[in-house]
Write a protein that holds these residues in place. Structure first.
Motif, PDB file in Angstrom:
ATOM      1  N   TRP A 254      81.628   3.908  47.570  1.00  0.00           N
ATOM      2  CA  TRP A 254      81.248   4.694  46.394  1.00  0.00           C
ATOM      3  C   TRP A 254      80.130   4.010  45.628  1.00  0.00           C
ATOM      4  O   TRP A 254      79.115   4.624  45.281  1.00  0.00           O
ATOM      5  N   ARG A 255      80.303   2.710  45.373  1.00  0.00           N
ATOM      6  CA  ARG A 255      79.298   1.969  44.605  1.00  0.00           C
ATOM      7  C   ARG A 255      78.045   1.714  45.430  1.00  0.00           C
ATOM      8  O   ARG A 255      76.919   1.842  44.944  1.00  0.00           O
ATOM      9  N   GLY A 256      78.222   1.347  46.701  1.00  0.00           N
ATOM     10  CA  GLY A 256      77.070   1.060  47.549  1.00  0.00           C
ATOM     11  C   GLY A 256      76.168   2.253  47.728  1.00  0.00           C
ATOM     12  O   GLY A 256      74.930   2.141  47.682  1.00  0.00           O
ATOM     13  N   LYS A 257      76.762   3.424  47.905  1.00  0.00           N
ATOM     14  CA  LYS A 257      75.978   4.643  48.105  1.00  0.00           C
ATOM     15  C   LYS A 257      75.161   4.967  46.855  1.00  0.00           C
ATOM     16  O   LYS A 257      74.025   5.439  46.948  1.00  0.00           O
ATOM     17  N   ARG A 258      75.726   4.709  45.691  1.00  0.00           N
ATOM     18  CA  ARG A 258      75.043   5.071  44.458  1.00  0.00           C
ATOM     19  C   ARG A 258      73.975   4.066  44.039  1.00  0.00           C
ATOM     20  O   ARG A 258      72.940   4.437  43.499  1.00  0.00           O
TER      21      ARG A 258
END
Length: 283
Positions: A254-258
């Motif tokens: 979730w964080r990496g994609k954003r």
């Protein structure tokens, strides 16, 4: 977890409907809601599986009603709503739109269009039907909640899973939209986005054999139990959280994609080249 808005106890003594309650996460939701003192309508495409779940709940001293339902058919979801209201003595106050199927193993252009259609009929339209049927009552009552089961696939965009990814991304978007529309009404919305959960979803007919073997292996190595996922999601719903990401790997993606969208997509493409290839794929 993200998006705290309020504190409540919606999952305690709830008048609940759970779709896909015959196995996996759906069964875990139904049983956990019963443990929390709720009365649960257990809906499933397989009426025998729904009966098994209801019997397990009743054996533990809970209250449950099994019923058959193909969530891709609007009329059957209306039937569940009416059945629930008659049995509960009031409309359902907590709805878990969980029913879904798995699909994957082929790239876009190789995935049969029939697989696309069936995936969207169940995973997307099943949730649309559930929200369409139950939301008006919840809005009018000014209480209760909806839990939609999506997946980390909604934002992970893993290769060879386009139909499944698209269906779950739509569920995530619908849930966020519904939460915005219901803001201030007293009705909570939570969308669950798990990674691997130890269920039977990989045995579905729309997943090719190689992809199913890979997914089953990852489930054994990194998967969480359905019971744990259900408990943590219901707790998140009680805390008024919109997004339930109960596993560390889901939160990492979730964080990496954003924060690194371009880099993430390139990395996903490289990893995808090492994944098992289905018999009918030329990738």
């Amino acid at each position: 977890m993200s998006g705290t808005t309020s504190t409540a106890h919606r999952t305690r003594a709830a008048a609940a409907v759970v779709t896909g309650a015959g196995s996996g996460i759906g069964r875990a939701f139904a049983m956990e809601l019963a443990r929390r003192g709720g009365s649960v309508v257990c809906a499933d495409l397989d009426p025998a599986a729904a009966k098994d779940t209801a019997a397990m709940i009743e054996a533990g001293g809970g209250r449950a009603l099994p019923t058959g339902c193909d969530v891709s058919i609007e009329a059957q979801v209306w039937d569940v709503s009416e059945t629930a209201e008659r049995w509960l003595g009031r409309p359902a106050g907590l709805v878990v739109n969980n029913a879904g199927i798995g699909t994957g193993g082929r790239v876009v252009g190789e995935t049969p269009l029939a697989d696309w259609r069936r995936t969207l009929e169940v995973n997307l339209w099943g949730v649309v039907h559930g929200c369409h049927v139950f939301t008006p009552w919840l809005r009018e009552a000014g209480r209760g909640g909806i839990i939609n089961v999506a997946s980390a696939a909604a934002f992970a965009a893993a290769p060879r899973m386009a139909a499944y990814n698209a269906s779950k991304a739509a569920v995530l978007s619908i849930s966020e939209t519904l939460a915005a529309e219901l803001a201030g009404t007293g009705v909570a919305v939570t969308v669950l986005c798990p990674t691997f959960v130890r269920t039977n979803i990989v045995s579905g007919e729309l997943i090719d054999a190689a992809a199913a073997r890979a997914a089953a292996m990852l489930m054994r190595l990194t998967g969480s139990s359905p019971d744990r996922i259900a408990r943590r999601t219901l707790d998140a719903h009680d805390r008024g959280l919109l997004h339930a990401l109960p596993q560390w790997d889901a939160r990492l993606v979730w964080r990496g994609k954003r924060f690194f969208p371009g880099g993430y997509t390139r990395a996903a493409g490289l990893i995808g080249r090492w994944l098992p290839v289905g018999e009918n794929s030329e990738y």
